[in-house]
Write an enzyme that holds these catalytic residues in place. Structure first.
Site, PDB file in Angstrom:
ATOM      1  N   PHE A   1      39.117  26.488  33.691  1.00 54.60           N
ATOM      2  CA  PHE A   1      40.374  26.077  34.312  1.00 54.60           C
ATOM      3  C   PHE A   1      41.475  27.075  33.946  1.00 54.60           C
ATOM      4  O   PHE A   1      42.554  26.701  33.480  1.00 54.60           O
ATOM      5  CB  PHE A   1      40.757  24.668  33.857  1.00 54.60           C
ATOM      6  CG  PHE A   1      39.736  23.623  34.177  1.00 54.60           C
ATOM      7  CD1 PHE A   1      39.673  23.050  35.438  1.00 54.60           C
ATOM      8  CD2 PHE A   1      38.817  23.214  33.217  1.00 54.60           C
ATOM      9  CE1 PHE A   1      38.724  22.088  35.735  1.00 54.60           C
ATOM     10  CE2 PHE A   1      37.867  22.252  33.501  1.00 54.60           C
ATOM     11  CZ  PHE A   1      37.811  21.682  34.774  1.00 54.60           C
ATOM     12  N   LEU A   2      41.181  28.352  34.151  1.00 52.54           N
ATOM     13  CA  LEU A   2      42.112  29.404  33.751  1.00 52.54           C
ATOM     14  C   LEU A   2      43.131  29.667  34.846  1.00 52.54           C
ATOM     15  O   LEU A   2      42.789  29.784  36.022  1.00 52.54           O
ATOM     16  CB  LEU A   2      41.338  30.691  33.444  1.00 52.54           C
ATOM     17  CG  LEU A   2      40.196  30.571  32.434  1.00 52.54           C
ATOM     18  CD1 LEU A   2      39.538  31.930  32.234  1.00 52.54           C
ATOM     19  CD2 LEU A   2      40.693  30.006  31.115  1.00 52.54           C
ATOM     20  N   ARG A   3      44.395  29.804  34.452  1.00 53.13           N
ATOM     21  CA  ARG A   3      45.454  30.146  35.393  1.00 53.13           C
ATOM     22  C   ARG A   3      45.619  31.661  35.476  1.00 53.13           C
ATOM     23  O   ARG A   3      45.473  32.356  34.466  1.00 53.13           O
ATOM     24  CB  ARG A   3      46.776  29.530  34.952  1.00 53.13           C
ATOM     25  CG  ARG A   3      46.805  28.010  34.928  1.00 53.13           C
ATOM     26  CD  ARG A   3      48.057  27.523  34.233  1.00 53.13           C
ATOM     27  NE  ARG A   3      48.091  27.942  32.831  1.00 53.13           N
ATOM     28  CZ  ARG A   3      49.177  27.905  32.066  1.00 53.13           C
ATOM     29  NH1 ARG A   3      50.327  27.508  32.571  1.00 53.13           N
ATOM     30  NH2 ARG A   3      49.115  28.301  30.802  1.00 53.13           N
TER      31      ARG A   3
ATOM     32  N   CYS B   1      40.751  31.303  44.524  1.00 56.14           N
ATOM     33  CA  CYS B   1      40.184  29.973  44.235  1.00 56.14           C
ATOM     34  C   CYS B   1      40.590  28.888  45.225  1.00 56.14           C
ATOM     35  O   CYS B   1      39.732  28.251  45.838  1.00 56.14           O
ATOM     36  CB  CYS B   1      40.581  29.549  42.818  1.00 56.14           C
ATOM     37  SG  CYS B   1      39.836  30.542  41.521  1.00 56.14           S
TER      38      CYS B   1
ATOM     39  N   GLY C   1      47.135  30.872  48.194  1.00 57.01           N
ATOM     40  CA  GLY C   1      46.114  31.877  48.485  1.00 57.01           C
ATOM     41  C   GLY C   1      45.333  32.170  47.229  1.00 57.01           C
ATOM     42  O   GLY C   1      45.085  31.280  46.417  1.00 57.01           O
TER      43      GLY C   1
ATOM     44  N   ASN D   1      41.482  21.741  41.527  1.00 58.17           N
ATOM     45  CA  ASN D   1      42.093  22.800  42.331  1.00 58.17           C
ATOM     46  C   ASN D   1      42.672  22.255  43.634  1.00 58.17           C
ATOM     47  O   ASN D   1      43.734  22.687  44.086  1.00 58.17           O
ATOM     48  CB  ASN D   1      41.079  23.902  42.621  1.00 58.17           C
ATOM     49  CG  ASN D   1      40.967  24.895  41.476  1.00 58.17           C
ATOM     50  OD1 ASN D   1      41.669  24.784  40.475  1.00 58.17           O
ATOM     51  ND2 ASN D   1      40.083  25.869  41.610  1.00 58.17           N
TER      52      ASN D   1
ATOM     53  N   HIS E   1      56.655  24.908  43.850  1.00 59.16           N
ATOM     54  CA  HIS E   1      57.403  26.102  44.202  1.00 59.16           C
ATOM     55  C   HIS E   1      57.115  26.456  45.660  1.00 59.16           C
ATOM     56  O   HIS E   1      56.005  26.872  45.997  1.00 59.16           O
ATOM     57  CB  HIS E   1      57.025  27.264  43.283  1.00 59.16           C
ATOM     58  CG  HIS E   1      57.226  26.962  41.831  1.00 59.16           C
ATOM     59  ND1 HIS E   1      58.467  26.910  41.245  1.00 59.16           N
ATOM     60  CD2 HIS E   1      56.331  26.670  40.846  1.00 59.16           C
ATOM     61  CE1 HIS E   1      58.343  26.599  39.959  1.00 59.16           C
ATOM     62  NE2 HIS E   1      57.061  26.452  39.696  1.00 59.16           N
TER      63      HIS E   1
ATOM     64  N   THR F   1      31.156  32.755  43.767  1.00 57.33           N
ATOM     65  CA  THR F   1      30.724  31.763  44.753  1.00 57.33           C
ATOM     66  C   THR F   1      31.713  31.776  45.917  1.00 57.33           C
ATOM     67  O   THR F   1      32.487  30.832  46.099  1.00 57.33           O
ATOM     68  CB  THR F   1      30.646  30.352  44.137  1.00 57.33           C
ATOM     69  OG1 THR F   1      31.913  30.037  43.528  1.00 57.33           O
ATOM     70  CG2 THR F   1      29.558  30.275  43.086  1.00 57.33           C
TER      71      THR F   1
END
Length: 323
Positions: free
Chosen positions: A157-159, A268, A265, A216, A259, A91
């Site tokens: 909700f994956l990092r 997402c 960037g 996010n 951090h 998307t």
């Protein structure tokens, strides 16, 4: 490739960690699964994931994945899915206004609707604006999908860099649905997570769709905040890393995403913050904080360019920067 990569990785990971009957995607999907193994994400994890089919006796799960510029492979005419279809398609931000482009989602739904021979639960894993679930239901009716199909939202909700760990041990599972059957199927799908007491949030489709954008955007806000503090620290002669550590020790704040750097960037945060701002505008409720967040992030990128140019000892208009 850059736009669609995130969606395909989610699809590949889901295919690896759940008992997927069929992964419908461009041929590159198999390559991504190979990359999961080659990158150490890992041979053990992927192999274990394949074996982890004993997790669930419920199935099969049919996963649809598509990429921009690639036609979705045809659904087999004899497709008879007993449980659910997970949509994990890209998307990207729509050119011009920043709104989420749902072309690939709706194309996948139309093709699916024409191929199904019985009722299923269609669950969106993609990040989609509020109201997408309603539109999917309309398309299913328009395309003559079997009676009894239902729609649900189950955002991921994956990092980056921790996708397998987050998949196996998530902070929470959000399920948005109105159909009791859809809720029961998804709860059964994630049944092993009850053993580790993973919190489940059962809510409306609209709330589930909004949760991903809100989460996010809040994380992006933390990044931009510490970047602005870094700029202030530079002017005051303060070490921003000490500041971030002191702030992060407050349990109400936490150390994550504090951090400093050149701005956020990836695949997402930029598109999701823009999309959330557009969603709010369309509903007559501007999110000025999110709109400002997008602008602050763009300014931070430019500030980094200025710092690099200054370090090189040249003018930003100098021909020496060419090439």
């Amino acid at each position: 490739e850059r736009i669609g990569g995130g969606a395909l990785w989610i699809a590949a990971l889901t295919a690896a960690l759940l008992p997927v009957e069929r992964l419908i995607a461009p041929d590159r999907a198999d390559g991504v699964l190979d990359q999961l193994a080659l990158r150490g994400l890992a041979e053990e994890s992927v192999a274990a994931a394949k074996i982890a089919a004993h997790w669930l006796t419920f199935g099969p799960l049919l996963l649809l994945a598509a990429l921009p510029g690639s036609a979705l492979l045809g659904m087999p005419q004899d497709a008879t899915v007993r449980a659910l279809v997970a949509l994990a398609v890209g998307t990207p931000a729509r050119r011009g206004d920043g709104h989420a482009d749902l072309t690939f989602v709706f194309e996948a739904v139309r093709e699916l609707a024409r191929a199904l021979t019985g009722p299923v639960v269609i669950v969106t894993k993609s990040t989609v604006p509020v109201g997408t679930g309603d539109r999917i239901a309309e398309i299913l009716a328009e395309e003559g999908a079997p009676q009894g199909c239902s729609v649900a939202s189950n955002p991921e909700f994956l990092r980056e860099g921790s996708a397998i760990e987050d998949f196996l041990r998530p902070n929470r599972v959000v399920i948005g649905a109105t159909s009791p059957q859809a809720i029961a199927i998804l709860q059964d799908l994630y049944r092993p997570l009850y053993l580790i007491e993973t919190p489940f949030v059962i809510t409306s489709i609209e709330a589930a769709e909004l949760t991903k954008y809100a989460s996010n955007s809040f994380l992006a806000l933390k990044i931009s905040f510490i970047n602005e503090m870094a700029n202030l620290c530079e002017a005051l002669g303060v070490d921003v890393h000490i500041l971030a550590k002191a702030m992060g020790l407050d349990q109400r704040i936490g150390p994550k995403f504090l951090h400093p750097g050149p701005g956020f960037g990836g695949s997402c945060f930029p598109k999701d913050t823009q999309a959330l701002a557009q969603i709010a505008k369309e509903h007559g409720c501007r999110t000025r904080l999110v709109e400002t967040l997008v602008k602050v992030n763009e300014q931070q990128k430019l500030r980094m360019v200025e710092k690099i140019v200054g370090a090189l000892g040249v003018s930003s208009n100098s021909d020496s920067l060419k090439g």
